[in-house]
Design a protein around this motif. Sequence first.
Motif, PDB file in Angstrom:
ATOM      1  N   THR A  40       0.822  -1.206   0.000  1.00 29.76           N
ATOM      2  CA  THR A  40       0.000   0.000   0.000  1.00 29.76           C
ATOM      3  C   THR A  40       0.858   1.260   0.000  1.00 29.76           C
ATOM      4  O   THR A  40       0.611   2.198  -0.768  1.00 29.76           O
ATOM      5  CB  THR A  40      -0.911   0.011   1.245  1.00 29.76           C
ATOM      6  N   ALA A 331      -9.027  -4.275   1.219  1.00 38.73           N
ATOM      7  CA  ALA A 331      -9.430  -3.054   0.515  1.00 38.73           C
ATOM      8  C   ALA A 331      -9.647  -1.893   1.488  1.00 38.73           C
ATOM      9  O   ALA A 331      -9.217  -0.760   1.230  1.00 38.73           O
ATOM     10  CB  ALA A 331     -10.700  -3.317  -0.290  1.00 38.73           C
ATOM     11  N   VAL A 332     -10.306  -2.162   2.614  1.00 34.78           N
ATOM     12  CA  VAL A 332     -10.563  -1.099   3.593  1.00 34.78           C
ATOM     13  C   VAL A 332      -9.264  -0.604   4.209  1.00 34.78           C
ATOM     14  O   VAL A 332      -9.077   0.605   4.415  1.00 34.78           O
ATOM     15  CB  VAL A 332     -11.535  -1.603   4.682  1.00 34.78           C
ATOM     16  N   ARG A 334      -6.418  -0.497   2.826  1.00 38.21           N
ATOM     17  CA  ARG A 334      -5.641   0.266   1.834  1.00 38.21           C
ATOM     18  C   ARG A 334      -6.401   1.465   1.291  1.00 38.21           C
ATOM     19  O   ARG A 334      -5.836   2.273   0.560  1.00 38.21           O
ATOM     20  CB  ARG A 334      -5.255  -0.661   0.678  1.00 38.21           C
ATOM     21  N   ASN A 335      -7.681   1.586   1.659  1.00 39.86           N
ATOM     22  CA  ASN A 335      -8.505   2.674   1.147  1.00 39.86           C
ATOM     23  C   ASN A 335      -8.322   3.917   2.010  1.00 39.86           C
ATOM     24  O   ASN A 335      -9.188   4.303   2.784  1.00 39.86           O
ATOM     25  CB  ASN A 335      -9.977   2.242   1.132  1.00 39.86           C
ATOM     26  N   SER A 411     -14.890   5.744   8.219  1.00 37.98           N
ATOM     27  CA  SER A 411     -13.929   4.817   7.617  1.00 37.98           C
ATOM     28  C   SER A 411     -13.198   4.013   8.685  1.00 37.98           C
ATOM     29  O   SER A 411     -12.987   2.804   8.537  1.00 37.98           O
ATOM     30  CB  SER A 411     -12.927   5.599   6.764  1.00 37.98           C
ATOM     31  N   SER A 456      -8.987  -6.673  -5.097  1.00 36.77           N
ATOM     32  CA  SER A 456      -8.956  -5.527  -4.198  1.00 36.77           C
ATOM     33  C   SER A 456      -8.454  -4.260  -4.899  1.00 36.77           C
ATOM     34  O   SER A 456      -9.075  -3.202  -4.804  1.00 36.77           O
ATOM     35  CB  SER A 456      -8.063  -5.848  -2.994  1.00 36.77           C
ATOM     36  N   LEU A 460     -10.545  -0.647  -5.751  1.00 37.91           N
ATOM     37  CA  LEU A 460     -10.079   0.701  -5.393  1.00 37.91           C
ATOM     38  C   LEU A 460      -9.835   1.557  -6.640  1.00 37.91           C
ATOM     39  O   LEU A 460      -9.991   2.777  -6.602  1.00 37.91           O
ATOM     40  CB  LEU A 460      -8.804   0.608  -4.557  1.00 37.91           C
ATOM     41  N   ARG A 463     -12.457   4.091  -8.112  1.00 37.60           N
ATOM     42  CA  ARG A 463     -12.641   5.468  -7.615  1.00 37.60           C
ATOM     43  C   ARG A 463     -12.381   6.485  -8.720  1.00 37.60           C
ATOM     44  O   ARG A 463     -12.948   7.574  -8.710  1.00 37.60           O
ATOM     45  CB  ARG A 463     -11.709   5.724  -6.432  1.00 37.60           C
ATOM     46  N   PRO A 470     -15.912   2.398  -4.779  1.00 37.47           N
ATOM     47  CA  PRO A 470     -15.307   1.367  -3.920  1.00 37.47           C
ATOM     48  C   PRO A 470     -16.114   1.105  -2.657  1.00 37.47           C
ATOM     49  O   PRO A 470     -16.299  -0.056  -2.256  1.00 37.47           O
ATOM     50  CB  PRO A 470     -13.931   1.958  -3.589  1.00 37.47           C
ATOM     51  N   GLU A 471     -16.600   2.175  -2.010  1.00 37.53           N
ATOM     52  CA  GLU A 471     -17.399   1.996  -0.795  1.00 37.53           C
ATOM     53  C   GLU A 471     -18.712   1.271  -1.084  1.00 37.53           C
ATOM     54  O   GLU A 471     -19.162   0.441  -0.279  1.00 37.53           O
ATOM     55  CB  GLU A 471     -17.690   3.354  -0.142  1.00 37.53           C
TER      56      GLU A 471
END
Length: 540
Positions: A40, A331-332, A334-335, A411, A456, A460, A463, A470-471
């Motif tokens: 990341t 994913a979360v 790294r988001n 988040s 993943s 992302l 976006r 992504p969300e």
Amino acid sequence: MLEVDKILEKCGDFHRMQWIMLLLFCLINLLSAMHYYSQTIISFVPTYWCADGLAADESRRVAPAKSSCLPLNYNRNSSTDTCEIYNYDLYMGYESYTSDMSWICDQAWKLTLGQSMFFVGSVIGTLSLGYLADIVGRLPILVVANVIAMLGNLLTIWGTNLILFCTFRLISGFATDSNFVMMYILVMEYLRPSLRTIGLSLCIGLFYCLGSMLAPWLAILVQSWRGFLLCTSLPLLLVPLFYFIVPESVQWLISKQKYDQAVACLKRVAQINGRQVIESHFEEFIEECKFSQQHTKCTPNLLDLFKTSRLRRHTLILFFKSMVITLCYDAVSRNVQGLGISPFVMFSLSATTILPACLLLIALQDRIGRKAMASISLLLSGLFISVTGCILFTATTKTSEKTTILLVSLSVIGRFGVTVAYNSGAQYATELIPTCVRGQGVAAVHVAGYAFTFFSAFILYTRSIFPPLPEVILGVISFLGAGLCLLLPETLNRTLPTSLEDGENFGKNDRWFTFSFIERRSQSATTLQSNSGMESTLHF
């Protein structure tokens, strides 16, 4: 293996040797967190804009608030919609791989592909090294996996084109999971059973959290992605020294009928713990192991989980749940960009949830049950992630300070929920899969999760198409995973399945609304009513 626990109690199952192994496990958590999240951190995308036809000082002066792939409106020297030169507003001076290679705009797919190859390597490595661990032992694979992790990251420093970058990230990902799990297994086997959950969970919660929080600031300190990979890779040179400190798995040695080596490991543990164990105890231990192995029948294989209807359904749900949880977790975590705050600060804030998630798991999992913990944590995670997407959709181009705080809070809460779900998922699968195929089944479930994280980076990447997408995707699959968890039976305070037949009949009378804490409350109410009835009869 009951025989191992009995002899280990004589050799010492929570003394000097166990403390040494726990400390080394803490180090492994610290290093594996930095290795995992290096993917990341080297990929952070700073704000960028087209600098075609602009002088250096002018380009810096007209830097836009948001990234742009097109020439600036006031750039009169540009007559096309394409750009050749980009300038970057580096976060705290840190130059990532993205800005160094200029893999942005129409070149952004290269970075996404390289990130995905890391998880392709994870799948191949988990299967390959897991298979080798059953042949050559846990300890050699622990060393080999961490050496591979070091080589993969060091080679990435010279991966300045797409083919090399993808190849070296695949090598780096090859070590993921095995560089951590092998030490987890070794510590668990040598630790007193009653202390395994709390001891291992605290080590993970404290030091994996610490490694995750420190990783972005180490990148800031060294100012470049190359320096960061170097600093996170070189400490892995300490892991080969584990070979001279950590004993091999006694259970694995016994399974391979290497009795002399198993006794040598136990004697070494006893010596370090200052225990005197007479030779006859070791001889009795070996005789019990030989007797147990003589009466062990040939066990079924992984494919037998799919031969009967209910067991097949439970197995498929466990596979999908692992895919959802692992994908969302990766994913979360790294988001951390696009939320109106520095990704370095956001990364550290979201990493703080790891320790509370472990503590919550210790406090609640044995109270409310595995099913409730898995479904509720996924449901809440999906809810907060989805609300974050809705706010991103309705937010104006200039995000207010209150909106930024709200986005960051949602988040972080979403990361907390998915971390709880991720940590509880492994134990749920371990208990639900019958003992006769538990090793193969749990490994397959774990690998399925890693395989799904291939998507993943692509999630992302959406976006760039639509900011809240992504969300939205992560929220939907979290809800789906929470719903499917309701179809699984509860395992808390129940005799776990040992055979395939037990697995087929396990929780047969359970419904989707059957939870452990509701059952206990109903049983308590029934008991009280029964006692009241008896008292009334006596008074009468």
